[in-house]
Enzyme design. Structure first.
Site, PDB file in Angstrom:
ATOM      1  N   GLY A 115     -15.104   4.445   4.722  1.00  0.00           N
ATOM      2  CA  GLY A 115     -14.298   5.606   5.078  1.00  0.00           C
ATOM      3  C   GLY A 115     -14.662   6.148   6.448  1.00  0.00           C
ATOM      4  N   GLU A 154       0.842  -1.204   0.000  1.00  0.00           N
ATOM      5  CA  GLU A 154       0.000   0.000   0.000  1.00  0.00           C
ATOM      6  C   GLU A 154       0.870   1.245   0.000  1.00  0.00           C
ATOM      7  OE1 GLU A 154      -3.606   0.691   2.696  1.00  0.00           O
ATOM      8  OE2 GLU A 154      -2.257   2.291   3.355  1.00  0.00           O
ATOM      9  N   HIS A 194     -13.950  -3.406  14.739  1.00  0.00           N
ATOM     10  CA  HIS A 194     -13.995  -2.009  14.331  1.00  0.00           C
ATOM     11  C   HIS A 194     -14.726  -1.220  15.431  1.00  0.00           C
ATOM     12  CE1 HIS A 194     -15.300   1.569  12.132  1.00  0.00           C
ATOM     13  NE2 HIS A 194     -14.325   1.304  11.281  1.00  0.00           N
ATOM     14  N   LYS A 239     -20.445  -7.907   2.846  1.00  0.00           N
ATOM     15  CA  LYS A 239     -19.577  -7.342   1.801  1.00  0.00           C
ATOM     16  C   LYS A 239     -19.218  -8.415   0.776  1.00  0.00           C
ATOM     17  CE  LYS A 239     -16.681  -4.869   4.830  1.00  0.00           C
ATOM     18  NZ  LYS A 239     -15.680  -3.835   5.142  1.00  0.00           N
TER      19      LYS A 239
HETATM   20  P1  FAD Z   1     -17.275  -1.065   7.014  1.00  0.00           P
HETATM   21  O1  FAD Z   1     -16.780  -2.442   6.934  1.00  0.00           O
HETATM   22  O2  FAD Z   1     -18.329  -0.645   6.073  1.00  0.00           O
HETATM   23  O3  FAD Z   1     -17.768  -0.750   8.498  1.00  0.00           O
HETATM   24  C1  FAD Z   1     -16.902  -1.011   9.597  1.00  0.00           C
HETATM   25  C2  FAD Z   1     -17.669  -1.760  10.681  1.00  0.00           C
HETATM   26  O4  FAD Z   1     -18.695  -0.895  11.184  1.00  0.00           O
HETATM   27  C3  FAD Z   1     -18.377  -3.003  10.160  1.00  0.00           C
HETATM   28  O5  FAD Z   1     -17.536  -4.141  10.252  1.00  0.00           O
HETATM   29  C4  FAD Z   1     -19.580  -3.074  11.045  1.00  0.00           C
HETATM   30  O6  FAD Z   1     -19.278  -3.764  12.234  1.00  0.00           O
HETATM   31  C5  FAD Z   1     -19.892  -1.619  11.374  1.00  0.00           C
HETATM   32  N1  FAD Z   1     -20.894  -1.084  10.453  1.00  0.00           N
HETATM   33  C6  FAD Z   1     -20.688  -0.123   9.518  1.00  0.00           C
HETATM   34  N2  FAD Z   1     -21.843   0.148   8.855  1.00  0.00           N
HETATM   35  C7  FAD Z   1     -22.785  -0.663   9.384  1.00  0.00           C
HETATM   36  C8  FAD Z   1     -24.164  -0.873   9.126  1.00  0.00           C
HETATM   37  N3  FAD Z   1     -24.811  -0.161   8.205  1.00  0.00           N
HETATM   38  N4  FAD Z   1     -24.810  -1.813   9.855  1.00  0.00           N
HETATM   39  C9  FAD Z   1     -24.169  -2.526  10.810  1.00  0.00           C
HETATM   40  N5  FAD Z   1     -22.843  -2.368  11.093  1.00  0.00           N
HETATM   41  C10 FAD Z   1     -22.170  -1.459  10.401  1.00  0.00           C
HETATM   42  N6  FAD Z   1      -9.786   5.099   4.967  1.00  0.00           N
HETATM   43  C11 FAD Z   1      -9.687   6.112   4.068  1.00  0.00           C
HETATM   44  O7  FAD Z   1     -10.241   7.206   4.306  1.00  0.00           O
HETATM   45  N7  FAD Z   1      -8.970   5.968   2.905  1.00  0.00           N
HETATM   46  C12 FAD Z   1      -8.363   4.804   2.576  1.00  0.00           C
HETATM   47  O8  FAD Z   1      -7.747   4.708   1.518  1.00  0.00           O
HETATM   48  C13 FAD Z   1      -8.455   3.707   3.490  1.00  0.00           C
HETATM   49  N8  FAD Z   1      -7.884   2.497   3.214  1.00  0.00           N
HETATM   50  C14 FAD Z   1      -8.089   1.434   4.062  1.00  0.00           C
HETATM   51  C15 FAD Z   1      -7.593   0.175   3.695  1.00  0.00           C
HETATM   52  C16 FAD Z   1      -7.801  -0.921   4.534  1.00  0.00           C
HETATM   53  C17 FAD Z   1      -7.263  -2.273   4.111  1.00  0.00           C
HETATM   54  C18 FAD Z   1      -8.511  -0.764   5.764  1.00  0.00           C
HETATM   55  C19 FAD Z   1      -8.726  -1.950   6.679  1.00  0.00           C
HETATM   56  C20 FAD Z   1      -8.989   0.484   6.137  1.00  0.00           C
HETATM   57  C21 FAD Z   1      -8.815   1.596   5.288  1.00  0.00           C
HETATM   58  N9  FAD Z   1      -9.318   2.853   5.604  1.00  0.00           N
HETATM   59  C22 FAD Z   1      -9.203   3.900   4.709  1.00  0.00           C
HETATM   60  C23 FAD Z   1      -9.976   3.075   6.896  1.00  0.00           C
HETATM   61  C24 FAD Z   1     -11.503   2.849   6.783  1.00  0.00           C
HETATM   62  O9  FAD Z   1     -12.069   3.849   5.957  1.00  0.00           O
HETATM   63  C25 FAD Z   1     -12.081   2.922   8.179  1.00  0.00           C
HETATM   64  O10 FAD Z   1     -11.655   1.835   8.938  1.00  0.00           O
HETATM   65  C26 FAD Z   1     -13.589   3.078   8.244  1.00  0.00           C
HETATM   66  O11 FAD Z   1     -13.943   3.439   9.577  1.00  0.00           O
HETATM   67  C27 FAD Z   1     -14.335   1.812   7.903  1.00  0.00           C
HETATM   68  O12 FAD Z   1     -14.372   1.552   6.550  1.00  0.00           O
HETATM   69  P2  FAD Z   1     -14.816   0.073   6.055  1.00  0.00           P
HETATM   70  O13 FAD Z   1     -15.188   0.112   4.646  1.00  0.00           O
HETATM   71  O14 FAD Z   1     -13.842  -0.944   6.453  1.00  0.00           O
HETATM   72  O15 FAD Z   1     -16.121  -0.030   6.952  1.00  0.00           O
END
Ligand code: FAD
Length: 298
Positions: free
Chosen positions: A106, A15, A155, A171
């Site tokens: 995000g 990354e 998380h 997902k």
């Molecule tokens: P999600 O998986 O969508 O949500 C995280 C957790 O919250 C879920 O597992 C679930 O338990 C809970 N949750 C969320 N929504 C719901 C719902 N509707 N109903 C029930 N539970 C819910 N951030 C950036 O800004 N830019 C980046 O480029 C970036 N790259 C990343 C790369 C990796 C590999 C990782 C692991 C993280 C990265 N992040 C980045 C950080 C990420 O944006 C944050 O961790 C954010 O808080 C969660 O995004 P996610 O898509 O993993 O969340």
């Protein structure tokens, strides 16, 4: 721990983050050029909070497509953008020849730890974003490879492991091909998470995300916000090294190497390194996993 490297069928990915300044641009491309001969499966480029790096992420992945042999994956989040804006970014990636998106919800514009609120007319979750990528221009959307985030330590927004896994399964069901984990420091945390994920019906690969951040103070701050544990032994290793960046870098490479070798011994075959745009630590860790840069002639 033995340092005698046994050849293993191991693959790595890296990354990077998009550079802000000319100097940072030079640093990034130096790292890219030095890591390219390692033959990573893909390299990913992050997307700044609130879409703040939209243009820089795009420029970086486009240049990777045009000037390197690497396969870039572009990160994309739902934050601070309408669905139409996000679709526009997906189209820009397609036009640039990028076929792999790391699809994320995000963090809120206020930063990690604040409550996520969907933007007006924006995607409300990573699941919605994945569905949108898959259904966008159907023939093209289906071709995208989609990676997503996963959390060996729950998380902060989840109620715990079960909810996190249910969400990760959602997902996968929406079309994700692989998950990449948040960083962690205890091999057992990852191994238990993967076991639980299998029990929850998750069959896509879950790639460990290995942190190479030598700025321990910064690392501890981020870990606190994103729910990753800093073990006492790790804090002890960096204790007293605030003014000694070189020793911190050596420690960081050793910690990463130790973690990856423990996982490799348990059969883990893919690793994603958070390089912080620096090559040395990633190169050293790869070497310990039995992966050396290939010469151009080879
Ligand atoms: P999600 O998986 O969508 O949500 C995280 C957790 O919250 C879920 O597992 C679930 O338990 C809970 N949750 C969320 N929504 C719901 C719902 N509707 N109903 C029930 N539970 C819910 N951030 C950036 O800004 N830019 C980046 O480029 C970036 N790259 C990343 C790369 C990796 C590999 C990782 C692991 C993280 C990265 N992040 C980045 C950080 C990420 O944006 C944050 O961790 C954010 O808080 C969660 O995004 P996610 O898509 O993993 O969340």
């Amino acid at each position: 721990m033995s340092l005698q490297v046994q050849p293993k069928d191991i693959h790595v990915s890296f990354e990077f983050f998009p550079p802000k300044t000319e100097k940072a641009e030079t640093t990034l491309w130096d790292a890219v050029r030095r890591l390219e001969p390692v033959g990573p499966k893909f390299v990913s480029v992050t997307y700044g909070a609130g879409g703040s790096t939209r243009d820089r992420t795009h420029r970086t992945v486009k240049r990777m497509v045009e000037e390197t042999s690497l396969t870039p994956a572009a990160h994309l989040t739902c934050v601070g953008a309408t669905k139409a804006d996000v679709i526009e970014v997906i189209d820009e990636y397609l036009d640039a020849g990028v076929q792999h998106i790391v699809a994320l919800r995000g963090d809120p514009p206020e930063g990690m730890g604040a409550k996520f609120q969907p933007f007006e007319n924006g995607f409300a979750s990573s699941v919605e974003l994945i569905e949108a990528i898959r259904s966008h221009k159907p023939a093209l959307g289906k071709k995208f490879e989609i990676s997503v985030g996963a959390y060996p330590e729950p998380h902060p927004d989840s109620q715990g492991r079960a909810e996190d896994l249910a969400f990760l399964k959602a997902k996968q069901d929406a079309g994700a091909d692989r998950a990449i984990t948040q960083f962690f420091f205890e091999a057992d945390d990852y191994l238990r998470f993967v076991d639980d994920a299998h029990d929850a019906g998750i069959t896509m690969p879950i790639i460990p995300g290995v942190m190479l951040q030598p700025n321990f103070k910064g690392l501890a701050r981020i870990a606190g916000l994103c729910g990753a544990k800093i073990p006492a032994w790790l804090a002890e290793l960096y204790d007293g090294l605030d003014d000694d960046p070189q020793q911190r870098e050596l420690i960081t490479a050793n910690v990463a190497a130790d973690l990856t070798m423990k996982l490799a011994d348990k059969g883990v075959k893919d690793f994603h390194f958070y390089t912080l745009n620096k090559a040395d630590q990633a190169l050293a860790t790869c070497r310990l996993l039995g992966i050396k840069p290939r010469s151009k002639a080879a």
